[in-house]
Design an enzyme around this catalytic site. Structure first.
Site, PDB file in Angstrom:
ATOM      1  N   ASP A  64       8.696 -22.083  -4.405  1.00  0.00           N
ATOM      2  CA  ASP A  64       9.215 -23.215  -3.590  1.00  0.00           C
ATOM      3  C   ASP A  64      10.463 -23.077  -3.104  1.00  0.00           C
ATOM      4  OD1 ASP A  64       6.831 -24.592  -4.546  1.00  0.00           O
ATOM      5  OD2 ASP A  64       7.602 -24.920  -6.437  1.00  0.00           O
ATOM      6  N   ASP A  66      13.361 -25.333  -1.064  1.00  0.00           N
ATOM      7  CA  ASP A  66      14.024 -26.540  -0.617  1.00  0.00           C
ATOM      8  C   ASP A  66      15.275 -26.384   0.273  1.00  0.00           C
ATOM      9  OD1 ASP A  66      11.964 -27.767  -2.371  1.00  0.00           O
ATOM     10  OD2 ASP A  66      13.701 -28.094  -3.926  1.00  0.00           O
ATOM     11  N   ASP A 145      22.053 -32.059 -10.483  1.00  0.00           N
ATOM     12  CA  ASP A 145      22.029 -32.118 -12.121  1.00  0.00           C
ATOM     13  C   ASP A 145      22.912 -30.955 -12.597  1.00  0.00           C
ATOM     14  OD1 ASP A 145      20.255 -30.112 -11.319  1.00  0.00           O
ATOM     15  OD2 ASP A 145      18.596 -31.261 -12.368  1.00  0.00           O
TER      16      ASP A 145
END
EC number: 2.7.7.19
Length: 455
Positions: A64, A66, A145
């Site tokens: 993936d 992003d 995070d």
């Protein structure tokens, strides 16, 4: 997040030029590159961000990709006809290229108003419920995070931008949170699970300060949406590093908040059960590595087996019919677990069938053997039986008997079961099964529902 807490993290930019890092565009998906270049050509900032950058720097091959940008979701949609806007909690743009989706997020701000956007932030009891305040890349970095997830690959000059020390954490192989751990976990308790999952996946340790609040805040996972915890459990156990994730959850004291029944059963010191769980996870990891299919149902059946088995034996000891005992145990354990993790019914039904078929393996009679072998869940139940070999010698022998029986032509197996000699010695009943009173034989047609594997 409280703006004061945000301000405790002062971003300090470190630029790693192309010649000093290992990221190559050859390892970035063509779809992601198309998005990055179109945003850049339209005058917007465009960065690959998060786990893809982290994994590329570690020599991995992300699935993936992003993208982070200063373009708003509506501006992104204006550039791509194949774009759809999603989310209320976090407004995002998904640019779709066939089966691949590139997620594009606008830089998040730290203040109440940010530098633009919709002015839409809602916080309840310290937890972010909705957040669509746009900001700068520096603000976006401190909003993430973990420090290793706040690295940005700049398509304009192919450098890596590090605002919070993520490169150092990659070198130290350590998971560190950005900001105050207590506050960050209260914002989103699932971050505790993410810490354990990423540490297991990457082979990292969790920083002491990041791990310290687990004991006092782990109960907050009980307030997270069960559907979200189901998705997180799939990432933990069905991404190729399930055994490491399981051991990390145990070591961190988080297992009891996600799978309380599993934790209780293991705390009873049953080493055979531990062997079953760990072997089941290891087998799943191996299948994923080989590109084979896996089902969450089998893995959840493994994780919850100890509690289901013990409860069923308890009901049997009280005089309940064996089929009813297993059904009661399955319904109770699944019901409790689904309050934490929303396991879809299509999976829980399969789990219950796998469990209910286990005592039927001990019934070595001609009709019952062939009926069991024709059951739609026979293969899954048999694989589960093999995992139980550590329970006792008789259970191991039972698995061997059924493995051998499947190798025989039907007519030979039928002849052996019909009195002409069983192919291998008939196994004894499992040593783990509790003794029970003999019941009167039922008349034909009076079998309980459990005989059909529907428990």
């Amino acid at each position: 997040m409280n703006p004061e807490t945000r301000n405790e993290v002062a971003p300090t930019l470190r630029v790693i030029p192309r010649e000093q890092h290992s990221i190559s565009r050859k390892n970035i998906s063509k779809a992601a590159l198309r998005v990055l270049y179109r945003l850049h050509d339209a005058g917007f900032a465009a960065y690959l961000v998060g786990g893809a950058v982290r994994d590329l720097l570690l020599g991995g091959h992300p699935k993936d990709f992003d993208v982070a940008t200063n373009a708003t979701p509506d501006e992104v949609k204006g550039l791509f006809r194949n774009c759809r806007l999603i989310g209320r909690r976090f407004r995002l743009a998904h640019v779709v290229f066939g089966p691949e989706i590139i997620e594009v997020a606008t830089f998040r701000g730290t203040g109440e108003d940010g530098t633009g956007g919709e002015g839409d932030r809602h916080i309840v009891d310290g937890r972010i419920v909705r957040d669509n305040i746009w900001g700068t890349i520096e603000e976006d970095a401190v909003r993430r995070d973990f420090r290793v997830n706040a690295l940005y690959y700049d398509i304009s000059d192919f450098s890596v931008r590090d605002y919070v020390g993520g490169m150092q954490d990659l070198e130290d192989k350590t998971m560190r949170l950005i900001g105050d751990p207590d506050q960050r976990y209260r914002e989103d308790p699932v971050r505790m699970l993410r810490a354990a999952r990423l540490a297991a996946k990457l082979g990292f340790t969790i920083d002491k300060e990041a791990q310290a609040p687990f004991a006092s805040l782990g109960h907050l996972l009980g307030e997270a949406a069960p559907a979200r915890l189901f998705d997180e459990s799939l990432k933990l156990f069905l991404a190729g590093h399930g055994l490491k994730s399981f051991k990390m959850l145990e070591a961190c004291g988080l297992l009891k908040f996600l799978f309380p029944a599993t934790a209780r059963a293991l705390e009873r010191g049953d080493q055979a059960l531990r062997a079953l769980v760990e072997q089941g996870l290891a087998n799943t990891d191996a299948r994923i590595a080989e590109g084979k299919s896996v089902t969450p149902a089998f893995l959840y059946a493994v994780l919850l087996w100890g509690e289901v088995r013990d409860q069923a034996h308890g009901w049997i000891a009280q005089g309940f019919d064996i089929n009813e005992a297993w059904q009661r145990a399955a319904v109770h354990v699944v019901g409790e677990q689904c309050q934490r993790v929303a396991i879809p019914r299509r999976f829980t039904f399969t789990m219950e069938e796998i469990w209910s078929l286990q005592p039927r393996f001990e019934q070595i009679h001609r009709k019952r053997v062939f009926r069991l072998m024709s059951h739609p869940r026979f293969r899954a139940a048999f694989d589960f039986l093999l995992l139980r070999a550590h329970e006792s010698d008789s259970m191991r022998e039972l698995g061997e008997w059924w493995a051998h029986a499947q190798q025989l032509p039907p007519e030979m197996l039928a002849a052996a079961l019909g009195g002409g000699g069983v192919p291998v010695h008939e196994p004894t009943v499992s040593a783990t099964a509790p003794a029970r009173k003999r019941r009167r034989r039922r008349k034909p047609g009076g079998r309980g529902k459990g005989d059909s594997g529907g428990a």
